[in-house]
Design an enzyme around this catalytic site. Structure first.
Site, mmCIF file in Angstrom:
data_model
loop_
_atom_site.group_PDB
_atom_site.id
_atom_site.type_symbol
_atom_site.label_atom_id
_atom_site.label_comp_id
_atom_site.label_asym_id
_atom_site.label_seq_id
_atom_site.Cartn_x
_atom_site.Cartn_y
_atom_site.Cartn_z
ATOM 1 C CE LYS A 158 38.094 -32.171 25.998
ATOM 2 N NZ LYS A 158 38.231 -30.706 25.942
ATOM 3 C CG ASP A 208 37.094 -41.165 34.492
ATOM 4 O OD1 ASP A 208 37.181 -40.295 33.605
ATOM 5 O OD2 ASP A 208 36.293 -41.091 35.440
ATOM 6 N NE ARG A 241 38.853 -31.823 20.975
ATOM 7 C CZ ARG A 241 39.646 -31.158 21.827
ATOM 8 N NH1 ARG A 241 39.207 -30.073 22.433
ATOM 9 N NH2 ARG A 241 40.876 -31.573 22.072
ATOM 10 N NE ARG A 286 47.148 -29.665 22.353
ATOM 11 C CZ ARG A 286 45.887 -29.869 22.742
ATOM 12 N NH1 ARG A 286 45.507 -29.491 23.943
ATOM 13 N NH2 ARG A 286 45.014 -30.432 21.954
ATOM 14 C CG ASP A 315 48.041 -27.483 28.670
ATOM 15 O OD1 ASP A 315 48.491 -26.605 29.425
ATOM 16 O OD2 ASP A 315 46.985 -28.095 28.910
ATOM 17 C CG ASN A 316 44.198 -25.629 27.319
ATOM 18 O OD1 ASN A 316 44.293 -26.797 26.983
ATOM 19 N ND2 ASN A 316 43.765 -25.272 28.511
#
Length: 667
Positions: A185, A197, A255, A262, A347-348
């Site tokens: 990440k 970015d 991670r 998800r 999306d989480n």
């Protein structure tokens, strides 16, 4: 150091030689104990990380976009990615990557050995982590890719989102036959970075790293964090969106999870939304939805696949039922430790019931059911008390995303049948443990818990410390030490100074007056520039502040003592009923104490603890991050532990937070 630099150079050269070209897959490694053992035996003394065996099943099972041709080394251009679940990417190198901290328990999942005692070996290992988990070099078998997904953000469909700052590296198979997905990440831009970015900075990375591990050791389903690596590369960030940007160091978190798929992964097929007009990039591609269901259920729910191999609708219904139950249990766990996620968008939400994506999270200090940990959540959609209903709402969106493979009526019936019942069952089970009710389960236990939380709210009690203190509540027909216990309990309540700060009005009085007049004279215009709920909340603040100005510290203490004495009488009566169901009182007391100590953490990652670690790290001192990590690995009471672990400023991690902690703002 010269030898270390030479070793690093050799590692980097080897990694570059062995990394496959973009779009070319390395040989597949079987995911079995015997195959992994054979692979290890064929190679002479592999380097620590180079011994990891990759078998990237997701990229074989799901459609992958090969990026359009462009200049060698150029970053991925933001674009829609139709007809694919992944897009191949490359991490962008960082200048002088340096390890902030690594989690030995998380890395042990990958079958990596224990840390060496030798300083030189440990330094070499940390250098290897910094090299490979910064994205500066690829491990043999890694295939970087970014995952495509959509999502409902703050209740509105946002269209294509995807891994804008995260990269799938591949799936590692261990000698024990386990499979773990690795993800970086903050490793650079992807097709889903939009105008960003693809980088993360030190402060947010430290928070994610520490909280991932804290949640695991609290016993809550979560993704893991194996390492945090920072660098001399910088990006500009406007931390508080106030026009004061500054340079911050690019940082990457490794991670680890069984999968990072998800709810939003299934929303890439969504047709044009009636409110926003946006649609998923793969609208109409039900063939890919079928592929995804086959992959997800076959890989992560094999028992469901085996039980319903001949009926896909029944299989998909059983899958959704299990996702619903896992999600309900997960959010119940959050509520029981006072954890606030902050950005519960679809999306989480993990498809396997893990806590995922630690952004503006927070743990409750003073108990407030309306606490919002994300300063960007102006409407309080994701307040602490709303988390269960928001998770249920997100599951409803998953139902819609699975149609037609799961008929909507069937999915909605499952959701109505399962979620509330599973949440209440698990929540009450956990709360009984937190209160030491170890023998009898009574119908009124939910009322007792509700009255406890009401008392905590009225007195501004510290959530974590209050539950932790209850394990020392004197029990028995003639308990000793009750006055001392009440003193300790009221000491965890908010002081007058804390309450005045907490209920400080947020609007200028003239602004509030103008809003009130506008609400009466022009409701349509008022609806455009403010919400009635916000104004009502501000009026409550003003009223509460007025009351506090007329209250003395002695009166506050007397009031708090009375509230707690009332609840403790009911608690004592309930404990007596529990004790009556036990044959031996001493055995019951010992069991009660054991269960409470295992259910009520002494330490959680409070915002101020994370902030202290961040500020030290930003000055080049990573020792506080590492010390906090070790503390969070044992959050529950252990026999023989030190009474407190002091911070650098002399404050103890288990105490109420200092007054300045209330001023921290997380967005």
């Amino acid at each position: 150091m010269a030898a270390l630099r030479a070793a690093l150079g050799a590692l980097l050269a080897a990694a570059r030689v062995r990394s496959p070209p973009l779009g070319q897959r390395p040989p597949r490694a079987p995911c079995s104990a015997s195959a992994a053992a054979r692979g290890a035996a064929m190679e002479p003394a592999p380097r620590w990380l180079a011994g990891l065996r990759f078998d990237n099943r997701a990229l074989r099972a799901l459609p992958v976009e090969t990026p359009p041709p462009g200049p060698e080394g150029a970053p991925s251009a933001p674009r829609p990615v139709p007809g694919a679940c992944f897009s191949r990417v490359r991490p962008a190198p960082l200048r002088q990557p340096r390890l902030v901290a690594l989690s030995e328990p998380a890395l042990a999942l990958l079958g990596l050995g224990a840390p060496p005692a030798d300083d030189a070996a440990r330094e070499a290992r940390e250098a290897e982590v910094a090299l490979f988990f910064s994205g500066n070099a690829l491990l043999p078998g890694a295939e970087p890719a970014a995952h495509c997904y959509c999502g409902h953000q703050f209740g509105q469909f946002a269209g294509q989102l995807g891994d804008g700052a995260a990269m799938y590296l591949g799936e590692v198979c261990t000698a024990a036959g386990e499979r773990w997905e690795l993800q970086l990440k903050g490793a650079g831009p992807t097709p889903f970075s939009r105008q960003a970015d693809g980088r993360k900075v030190l402060r947010s990375s430290i928070r994610e790293f520490l909280c991932s591990e804290a949640m695991f050791h609290l016993g809550i389903p979560t993704t893991r964090a194996g390492a945090c690596v920072t660098s001399q590369s910088t990006v500009v960030r406007d931390v508080f969106y106030d026009g004061n940007p500054k340079y911050e160091k690019c940082t990457v978190v490794l991670r680890i999870a069984s999968t990072f798929l998800r709810f939003g992964s299934f929303e890439i097929f969504k047709s044009a939304d009636e409110h926003t007009g946006r649609e998923g990039p793969s609208v109409g591609r039900n063939d890919i939805r079928v592929q995804m269901l086959d992959y997800v259920i076959g890989t992560f729910y094999p028992e469901i696949q085996a039980a319903h191999a001949d009926n896909s609708v029944q299989r998909n219904a059983a899958f959704f039922r299990e996702v619903t139950r896992r999600t309900a249990r997960m959010v119940a766990e959050w509520q029981c430790v006072g954890f606030c996620h902050g950005v519960l968008n679809t999306d989480n939400m993990s498809i396997v019931g893990l806590t995922i994506d630690y952004g503006p999270f927070g743990f409750l200090d003073r108990y407030d059911p309306d606490h919002v940990c994300n300063a960007s959540d102006n409407a309080g959609r994701y307040a602490y008390s709303k988390q269960p209903e928001v998770c249920k709402w997100n599951l409803q969106k998953l139902v819609e995303a699975l149609e037609p493979e799961l008929p909507r009526e069937l999915g909605e019936a499952i959701l109505a049948e399962e979620f509330d019942a599973e949440f209440r069952r698990h929540y009450l089970q956990k709360m009984r443990g937190k209160l030491g009710l170890v023998r009898a389960e009574l119908e009124d236990d939910g009322v007792l818990v509700a009255k406890l939380l009401e008392t905590m709210h009225l007195t501004g009690a510290d959530f974590t410390n209050t539950f932790h203190l209850l394990s020392s509540f004197p029990v028995g027909p003639e308990p000793q030490g009750m006055p001392e216990f009440l003193d300790a309990l009221t000491a965890q309540c908010a002081s007058l100074e804390e309450l005045k700060l907490a209920f400080r009005p947020q609007m200028d009085p003239r602004q509030l007056s103008m809003m009130l007049m506008l609400a009466q004279s022009n409701p349509q215009l008022f609806a455009l520039i403010g919400t009635r709920a916000n104004v009502t909340k501000e009026l409550e603040r003003v009223e509460q502040q007025s009351r506090l100005e007329q209250l003395s510290s002695a009166e506050l203490l007397s009031r708090n003592t009375s509230h707690w004495a009332d609840w403790l009488r009911e608690y004592r009566a309930r404990l007596e009923k529990d004790r009556e169901g036990a044959g031996d009182s001493d055995t019951w007391r010992a069991e009660r104490l054991r269960v409470m100590r295992a259910s009520n953490p002494k330490y959680v990652l409070r915002n101020y603890i994370a902030q202290n670690a961040i500020e030290a790290a930003e000055n080049g001192d990573f020792s506080e991050v590492r010390r906090v990590l070790k503390l969070l690995e044992t959050p529950y009471h252990r026999e023989g532990e030190a009474a407190e672990v002091p911070e650098a400023e002399g404050h103890s991690y288990g105490s109420k937070p200092p007054l300045w902690a209330a001023e921290l703002c997380v967005t």
